[in-house]
Design an enzyme around this catalytic site. Structure first.
Site, short mmCIF file in Angstrom:
data_model
loop_
_atom_site.label_atom_id
_atom_site.label_comp_id
_atom_site.label_asym_id
_atom_site.label_seq_id
_atom_site.Cartn_x
_atom_site.Cartn_y
_atom_site.Cartn_z
N ARG A 215 0.84 -1.21 0.00
CA ARG A 215 0.00 0.00 0.00
C ARG A 215 0.87 1.25 0.00
O ARG A 215 0.59 2.22 -0.71
CB ARG A 215 -0.94 0.00 1.21
CG ARG A 215 -2.15 -0.90 1.04
CD ARG A 215 -3.17 -0.71 2.15
NE ARG A 215 -2.75 -1.35 3.40
CZ ARG A 215 -3.05 -2.60 3.75
NH1 ARG A 215 -3.75 -3.36 2.94
NH2 ARG A 215 -2.65 -3.09 4.90
N PHE A 230 -10.67 -6.61 -6.37
CA PHE A 230 -10.66 -7.39 -5.13
C PHE A 230 -10.28 -6.45 -3.97
O PHE A 230 -9.36 -6.71 -3.21
CB PHE A 230 -9.68 -8.58 -5.19
CG PHE A 230 -9.90 -9.51 -6.35
CD1 PHE A 230 -10.89 -10.49 -6.29
CD2 PHE A 230 -9.12 -9.42 -7.50
CE1 PHE A 230 -11.10 -11.37 -7.36
CE2 PHE A 230 -9.32 -10.28 -8.57
CZ PHE A 230 -10.31 -11.27 -8.51
N ASP A 252 -15.37 -5.19 -5.79
CA ASP A 252 -15.38 -6.40 -4.97
C ASP A 252 -16.75 -7.06 -5.10
O ASP A 252 -17.74 -6.40 -5.40
CB ASP A 252 -15.09 -6.07 -3.50
CG ASP A 252 -14.57 -7.27 -2.71
OD1 ASP A 252 -13.35 -7.36 -2.48
OD2 ASP A 252 -15.39 -8.14 -2.33
N ALA A 286 -15.22 -9.97 -10.24
CA ALA A 286 -14.10 -9.20 -10.78
C ALA A 286 -13.91 -9.46 -12.28
O ALA A 286 -13.72 -8.51 -13.05
CB ALA A 286 -12.82 -9.56 -10.03
N ASP A 306 -5.53 -7.89 -6.42
CA ASP A 306 -5.08 -8.65 -5.25
C ASP A 306 -6.17 -9.67 -4.86
O ASP A 306 -6.90 -9.47 -3.89
CB ASP A 306 -4.80 -7.69 -4.09
CG ASP A 306 -4.39 -8.42 -2.82
OD1 ASP A 306 -3.80 -9.51 -2.92
OD2 ASP A 306 -4.68 -7.91 -1.71
N CYS A 346 -1.69 -14.47 -3.08
CA CYS A 346 -1.52 -14.96 -1.71
C CYS A 346 -1.66 -16.48 -1.67
O CYS A 346 -1.94 -17.05 -0.63
CB CYS A 346 -2.50 -14.28 -0.77
SG CYS A 346 -4.22 -14.62 -1.17
N1 SAH Z 1 -6.79 -6.27 -1.50
C1 SAH Z 1 -7.48 -6.44 -0.25
C2 SAH Z 1 -7.61 -7.89 0.14
C3 SAH Z 1 -8.30 -8.75 -0.88
S1 SAH Z 1 -9.04 -10.16 -0.19
C4 SAH Z 1 -6.80 -5.62 0.83
O1 SAH Z 1 -5.65 -5.21 0.65
O2 SAH Z 1 -7.42 -5.39 1.88
C5 SAH Z 1 -9.96 -10.78 -1.52
C6 SAH Z 1 -11.24 -10.05 -1.80
O3 SAH Z 1 -11.74 -10.59 -3.01
C7 SAH Z 1 -12.35 -10.19 -0.78
O4 SAH Z 1 -12.80 -8.93 -0.38
C8 SAH Z 1 -13.48 -10.93 -1.52
O5 SAH Z 1 -14.76 -10.44 -1.19
C9 SAH Z 1 -13.15 -10.62 -2.95
N2 SAH Z 1 -13.58 -11.57 -3.96
C10 SAH Z 1 -13.51 -12.92 -3.94
N3 SAH Z 1 -13.92 -13.44 -5.12
C11 SAH Z 1 -14.26 -12.39 -5.90
C12 SAH Z 1 -14.74 -12.27 -7.23
N4 SAH Z 1 -14.94 -13.33 -8.00
N5 SAH Z 1 -14.96 -11.04 -7.72
C13 SAH Z 1 -14.74 -9.95 -6.96
N6 SAH Z 1 -14.28 -10.00 -5.70
C14 SAH Z 1 -14.06 -11.21 -5.17
#
Ligand code: SAH
Length: 400
Positions: A215, A230, A252, A286, A306, A346
């Site tokens: 970040r 995400f 998201d 996404a 992410d 991750c």
């Molecule tokens: N980048 C974030 C962490 C991401 S965690 C940070 O730094 O805080 C992964 C995220 O992806 C979660 O919020 C989850 O709701 C979302 N997610 C999971 N599958 C998804 C999809 N198919 N489309 C969009 N979002 C999704």
């Protein structure tokens, strides 16, 4: 020397059930019974002593009758009692390692314990402001919670200690000590930005502390129009706004996460660059939403991708790489010339090198070979001592 013994001697903190040749059970009264794996099983959390083939002390740890890891090792080479003093010593060492972070008043969200990396396998503890969230990943820690809490209180004097448990652990979340706020919200700051963790409702312990350094990198490099895919509760979105982005889109699938992202922008509206940036949230899948934005002809100067882990098991690694590749292609369709891509993974089952090669391959195939800015891994408060724990990697790169 058998491979398992060599691994334990050199500090690997797991002993698998398949590496145990014989079990002798000694009760506290000192009577000795002998049996095989099924006959002499200890209870979760019992102290387990490992002897080598010549019957010499090798290591000691906590017994776990469930799952493939039978013993989580706490001491190697010389015996030491398992209890508060040992836990205190580990916590003190963990705090020393994190001194540079803990000395920074502008960042009060810090992972204090990262399991194996801090000599306490299966235990995570995150500090949000003055509160601690403890998460255990094995039932072996359940009977040790009082000792662990005592050690945490004596080293950190937290206002409260909240317990969370991994799904496979048969123990409900609960308050172990102090006053956990009745609104179930833990406010904290990161690089001066205000955030809130909701440990009981959120992912992980409530926030992705592991992306702190990424970040900060984004804040320094961000372009004017940012797409955060995400986004969860908008950590990268806030960092971009603080770094001067004029328009930030958080995408998201979770409406609750997006609502919290909006709340995070409100919480920071006293900061001029945040107040000046336009934040919008986009709820949806996404992959579909990125396709949609591309069809509309939208472009961004910075795209952050992410996603959640795509590979929980080794055999899913190839499929996960395909998904990462698809995300790279989608991100590049949306990225303006000269734009910055920050793509993270991750999935511990996906090797960093494989991820980076795949991202580059996709970009080359689209005729937009990437110029690397930086490859990043784990931050200071997520120390990696065994390869199994290395999950986080990210590439920052510019596309022509
Ligand atoms: N980048 C974030 C962490 C991401 S965690 C940070 O730094 O805080 C992964 C995220 O992806 C979660 O919020 C989850 O709701 C979302 N997610 C999971 N599958 C998804 C999809 N198919 N489309 C969009 N979002 C999704």
């Amino acid at each position: 020397m058998p491979a398992a013994e060599r691994a334990v001697r050199s500090g690997h903190p797991w002993l698998f059930a398949s590496s145990i040749r014989e079990i002798n059970r000694r009760s506290v009264q000192g009577d000795l019974t002998q049996g095989d794996l099924t006959g002499a099983e200890g209870k979760a959390g019992d102290a387990a002593v490992i002897f080598d083939r010549k019957n010499r002390f090798l290591a000691a740890g906590l017994w776990d009758p469930d799952g493939p890891i039978r013993i989580r090792i706490l001491t190697v080479g010389k015996p030491a009692p398992i209890g508060v003093d040992l836990f205190r010593e580990r916590i003190a060492r963990a705090l020393e390692l994190r001194a540079p972070l803990l000395g920074d008043a502008a960042t009060t969200g810090v992972r204090i314990l990262y399991g194996e990396g801090d000599g306490l396998p299966g235990v995570v503890a995150d500090r949000y402001g003055d509160h601690l969230v403890l998460k255990i990943y094995s039932s072996a820690w359940v009977p040790r919670l009082a000792e662990l809490t005592e050690a945490l209180e004596s080293e950190l004097a937290p206002r409260s200690v909240l317990l969370l448990t991994a799904r496979k652990v048969d123990q409900a979340p609960g308050i172990l000590a102090g006053d956990f706020p009745s609104d179930r919200t833990l406010p904290f700051v990161e690089s001066g930005l205000r955030y809130e963790a909701h440990p009981l409702e959120g992912h992980k312990t409530g926030f992705y502390l592991d992306q702190r350094d990424n970040r900060a990198r984004l804040a320094a490099l961000t372009g004017a129009r940012v797409l955060n895919v995400f986004s969860y509760t908008g950590g990268f979105s806030l960092a971009a706004a603080r770094g001067g982005a004029r328009e930030v889109t958080s995408l998201d699938v979770s409406e609750a996460a997006l609502a919290q992202a909006r709340r995070h922008f409100d919480l920071n509206s006293h900061l001029p660059p945040v107040a000046a940036s336009r934040h919008r949230t986009l709820q949806g899948d996404a992959f579909e939403a990125m396709e949609g934005l591309a069809r509309e002809g939208q472009h961004f100067d910075t795209v952050v991708v992410d996603p959640p882990s795509f590979a929980k098991e080794a055999r899913q690694a190839a499929g996960a790489l395909d998904q990462y590749g698809r995300l790279t292609r989608l991100a590049l369709r949306l990225l303006a010339p000269g734009g910055l891509l920050l793509q993270a993974s991750c999935s511990s089952r996906v090797a960093a090198e494989d991820l980076f090669l795949r991202i580059h391959r996709e970009a080359r195939a689209l005729g937009r070979p990437l110029e690397e800015v930086e490859r990043t891994g784990h931050p200071l408060d997520h120390p990696v001592r065994i390869p199994e724990n290395a999950y986080l990697k990210a590439l920052l790169a510019r596309a022509p």
